[in-house]
Design a protein around this motif. Structure first.
Motif, short mmCIF file in Angstrom:
data_model
loop_
_atom_site.label_atom_id
_atom_site.label_comp_id
_atom_site.label_asym_id
_atom_site.label_seq_id
_atom_site.Cartn_x
_atom_site.Cartn_y
_atom_site.Cartn_z
N GLU A 194 0.82 -1.21 0.00
CA GLU A 194 0.00 0.00 0.00
C GLU A 194 0.86 1.26 0.00
N GLN A 203 3.78 1.46 -1.38
CA GLN A 203 4.40 1.56 -2.70
C GLN A 203 3.39 1.99 -3.77
N GLY A 261 0.70 3.86 -3.49
CA GLY A 261 0.06 5.17 -3.34
C GLY A 261 -1.22 5.11 -2.53
N ILE A 262 -1.68 3.89 -2.22
CA ILE A 262 -2.91 3.75 -1.43
C ILE A 262 -2.72 4.41 -0.06
N GLU A 316 -0.92 6.93 0.67
CA GLU A 316 -1.02 8.38 0.52
C GLU A 316 -2.48 8.82 0.59
N ARG A 317 -3.32 8.02 -0.10
CA ARG A 317 -4.75 8.33 -0.13
C ARG A 317 -5.37 8.18 1.26
N ILE A 318 -5.00 7.10 1.93
CA ILE A 318 -5.59 6.83 3.24
C ILE A 318 -5.10 7.84 4.27
N MET A 319 -3.82 8.22 4.16
CA MET A 319 -3.25 9.15 5.15
C MET A 319 -3.96 10.50 5.13
N THR A 320 -4.51 10.87 3.99
CA THR A 320 -5.22 12.15 3.91
C THR A 320 -6.59 12.06 4.56
N ALA A 365 5.67 6.65 6.80
CA ALA A 365 4.74 7.45 6.01
C ALA A 365 5.19 8.89 5.88
N LYS A 366 6.00 9.35 6.84
CA LYS A 366 6.47 10.75 6.78
C LYS A 366 7.56 10.92 5.73
N LEU A 367 8.20 9.81 5.34
CA LEU A 367 9.34 9.92 4.42
C LEU A 367 8.87 10.29 3.01
N ARG A 395 0.96 16.52 4.23
CA ARG A 395 1.96 15.52 4.57
C ARG A 395 3.32 16.15 4.86
N ARG A 402 -8.05 18.46 5.59
CA ARG A 402 -7.74 17.24 4.83
C ARG A 402 -9.01 16.56 4.34
N PRO A 432 -3.23 9.64 -6.49
CA PRO A 432 -1.80 9.43 -6.75
C PRO A 432 -1.55 9.03 -8.21
N ALA A 472 -3.81 3.64 -7.24
CA ALA A 472 -3.84 3.42 -5.79
C ALA A 472 -5.15 2.74 -5.39
#
Lengths: 410, 311
Positions: free
Chosen positions: A240, A242, A244-245, A247-251, A408-410, B54, B76, B83, B87
């Motif tokens: 997930e 890798q 981009g999922i 990224e979507r979930i983190m938002t 996730a912060k990286l 982020r 947010r 993406p 994704a």
């Protein structure tokens, strides 16, 4: 929202027939094979395959070999009487577990306490060294039972040499008694010289060894496959990230906690179902008494699932790529399973390896199941293994949450 | 005038000694599509990450729907993310994917089904609802990828290279989808390297170079500001021209592409002079494969801007 992640894992599993088979069918089949192997090798007598080389061909050697064959403890392989060389070759090829050689150039069988080479030689392959002990014990038993006159005569000789000199009358009486003993033994009657009636076997569990072995393997196979199936779920964490999922979930409002906790919940439930299927098979097919231990089994299984899920997620959260996570977890599972007793029973292992096993979850899980199904352990006995598994699993989960958030912060 | 859904003011962010964002200011209004253009390493991804909450800025501000996305969950929640990669979950069906992303976006109950139905309709996938993602074409997957970011009806949709790797037909269908979303009142900001796409679908374009927003405005205005009434001439070589030819090209105020095989610049008035340009280049030993005159586009603007930034 944690439920949404649970749904994702569930849909993924249900939509993938291969994953379903891997998770629920293959472990049961694997367990059945293991149970068949180990339930048939325990509890009953073990018959050694033995090659005979009787170079003496005397009355005594004949009596000993006849008694050994009649005991049912050995199966004669090769010719009825081989040369020593032929008998050794049968052992070297693996056709025979051991060879029993009565050399012509050794002491006589009735020369007890005498000088010179021993009258009996056991030839064995070093990888089957346990057969030496087994055959040696069987020979001793049959020697005393089939040749009591020889054994006791030897003892009398030793007594006379070292303690007291007998007079001629006494010697005559003893010789007559020994002759009668020998005649009885030849006729198949008791010679009155056996340790057999001095030993009674008592099993502590009251169950057959076969059932105990099945219970052990149910736990061993179930936990091994639990670890492997946790890998599939946990690795999706790296996938997930890798794809981009993540990224979507983190938002979204749930963030990383939803992701990790949802997977954790699913892996625990999936693992519990997987182990339940195996133990149900063990109960219905092999008689492992699951209903009588239902509550304690549930606690052990739940804590085992918590440990496996937490640890696999920690590995997945730590690794950078799915392949890295898959490879690392496979190595961990294989090592933990070998050392911890999932592949080879712990009671076959040397002591140092058994001690090393305490550093693996497999050992704690298997010890808990063994305590429950072999020894009818109570809650006090299960507190330590279950507590450790739960603490290890939850600590790993917390570490996985933290690590995943850092990644996730990286 | 439409409400501003994204407002970036003097955004600065450095990584070690590299200034990834340098005083970037940009607005996106509701019902507007803005293309973010620039070479690799220009700062587009950093800016997108800052908008997505982020990444914390060193100074300046990013506001989505009036709130800071880095610290405000409400900001947010007003964002949709698409993406560059697909994704989505490959083993799940179209409906299952949309359902779980709707729930992860905070929807519950009947709102999930309603939102999923709208998204499938917009993506033109209502009749493929129960097909797994792996069975869909690349274009369908792209459209599903986009609508999965819109399930919670965000005010601002962020897209990273939304048409990368798709064929012309699929690209047109994605453009149509973006227009539908824009017309529903969504503000859309997408990053791309595709100038033709940007010109075709965007209302405004913003160029980033070396962390700076060097130019932004309506697409037509940017082209007119660069080329005026002139048209664009393009000279293509088999291999990069030598110094003598480069001097001639410089005199014509033409600038080179990265591999220096293609040179372009504004040209107005007497196009018969192009025959002289070709003759001069041949004489200088350059092998010209093509000289053409075309309507100027964002690609020309970009080359003009990057050439200016090198000076």
């Amino acid at each position: 929202m944690t439920g949404a992640m649970f749904r994702i894992m569930l849909y993924t599993l249900l939509n993938d027939r291969g994953a379903l088979i891997m998770a629920f069918i293959l472990p049961v089949l694997f367990f059945v094979v293991m149970a068949e192997i180990f339930s048939s090798t325990s509890g009953g007598p073990i018959q050694l395959r033995v090659a005979i080389a009787d170079e003496v061909q005397s009355d005594l050697s004949g009596r000993l070999l006849t008694a050994l064959k009649a005991s049912g403890a050995i199966e004669i392989v090769g010719a009825a009487n081989n040369t020593r060389d032929a008998a050794e070759k049968l052992v070297a090829k693996g056709t025979a577990d051991a060879a029993l050689v009565l050399p012509a150039d050794a002491r006589r069988l009735d020369d007890i306490g005498g000088m010179g080479p021993p009258p009996i030689v056991i030839v064995s392959d070093p990888v089957r060294s346990v057969t030496v002990s087994m055959l040696s014990g069987q020979i001793q038993k049959n020697f005393f039972e089939a040749l009591p006159d020889v054994a006791l005569g030897g003892v009398v000789g030793l007594i006379e040499d070292q303690f007291v000199e007998l007079n001629d009358d006494q010697r005559d009486d003893i010789a007559a008694g020994l002759a009668e003993m020998g005649a009885n033994a030849r006729a198949g009657k008791s010679g009155g010289w056996s340790f057999g009636d001095m030993i009674r076997r008592q099993d502590v569990t009251g169950r057959s060894a076969a059932t105990n072995n099945v219970a052990y393997y149910a736990g061993a196979v179930a936990f091994l496959f639990l670890l492997f199936s946790c890998m599939q779920g946990a690795v999706s964490l790296a996938e997930e990230r890798q794809s981009g999922i993540l990224e979507r979930i983190m938002t979204g409002p749930g963030g990383m906690l939803v992701l990790v906790n949802g997977k954790f919940m699913f892996l625990v439930v999936q693992g519990f179902m997987q182990m339940l299927l195996i133990f149900l098979t063990a109960w219905l097919v092999y008689g492992v008494d699951l209903p009588a231990h239902w509550a304690a089994w549930s606690v052990i299984t739940l804590t085992a699932c918590v440990a496996a899920a937490g640890m696999s997620l920690l590995v997945a959260a730590t690794c950078r790529t799915p392949n890295q996570a898959r490879d690392l977890w496979t190595v961990i599972v294989l090592i933990a399973s070998v050392v911890g007793g999932s592949m080879v029973p712990r009671f076959f292992m040397p002591l140092w390896l058994r001690d090393l096993g305490w550093f693996t979850p497999n050992t704690w899980v298997l010890e808990a199941y063994s305590a429950l199904f072999w020894r009818d352990a109570g809650p006090d006995d299960l507190l330590l293994p279950c507590g450790l598994l739960a603490v290890a699993g939850l600590a790993s989960l917390l570490a996985a949450e933290w690590m995943a958030a850092q990644r996730a912060k990286l | 005038m439409s409400a501003t859904v994204l407002e970036i003011s003097d955004a600065r962010r450095a990584f070690a000694d590299r200034q990834a964002l340098a005083d970037v200011s940009l607005q996106v209004a509701a019902g507007e599509i803005v293309a973010l253009l620039g070479p690799n390493g220009a700062g587009k991804t950093t800016l997108m990450r800052a908008i997505a909450g982020r990444l914390r800025l060193d100074s300046g501000s990013v506001k989505v729907n009036g709130l800071e996305p880095y610290s405000s969950p409400a900001a947010r929640a007003a964002l949709g993310i698409v993406p560059q990669a697909i994704a989505l979950y490959t083993q799940l069906t179209v409906r299952q994917n949309l359902e779980v992303f709707a729930r992860l976006a905070g929807l519950a109950g009947p709102r999930v089904d309603a939102s999923v139905a709208v998204a499938m309709s917009r993506a033109g996938l209502s009749d493929r609802a129960d097909e797994r993602l792996v069975n869909l074409s690349g274009g369908m997957q792209r459209r599903l990828n986009i609508v999965a970011g819109t399930l919670h009806h965000p005010k601002l949709l962020l897209l990273d290279e939304p048409t990368v790797g798709v064929d012309l037909h699929a690209r047109e269908s994605i453009h149509a989808l973006l227009r539908v979303l824009r017309d529903s009142g969504m503000g859309i900001l997408f990053s791309t390297h595709d100038f033709d796409q940007a010109a075709e679908v965007a209302d405004r374009a913003a160029f980033m170079i070396d962390g700076r927003l060097v130019s932004a405005g309506p697409v037509e205005d940017l082209i007119r500001d660069t080329f005026g009434e002139a048209r664009e001439i393009v000279v293509v070589f088999h291999k990069a021209p030598a110094d003598a030819a480069r001097q001639i090209l410089g005199a014509w105020k033409l600038t080179a592409s990265d591999d220096e095989h293609e040179w372009n610049g504004p040209q107005s008035g007497d196009y018969s002079a192009l025959a002289r340009l070709e003759a001069d280049l041949q004489q200088a030993g350059a092998h010209v494969s093509e000289i053409r005159v075309r309507e100027p586009g964002l690609g020309g603007v970009f080359r003009h801007l990057t050439d200016r930034s090198r000076l």
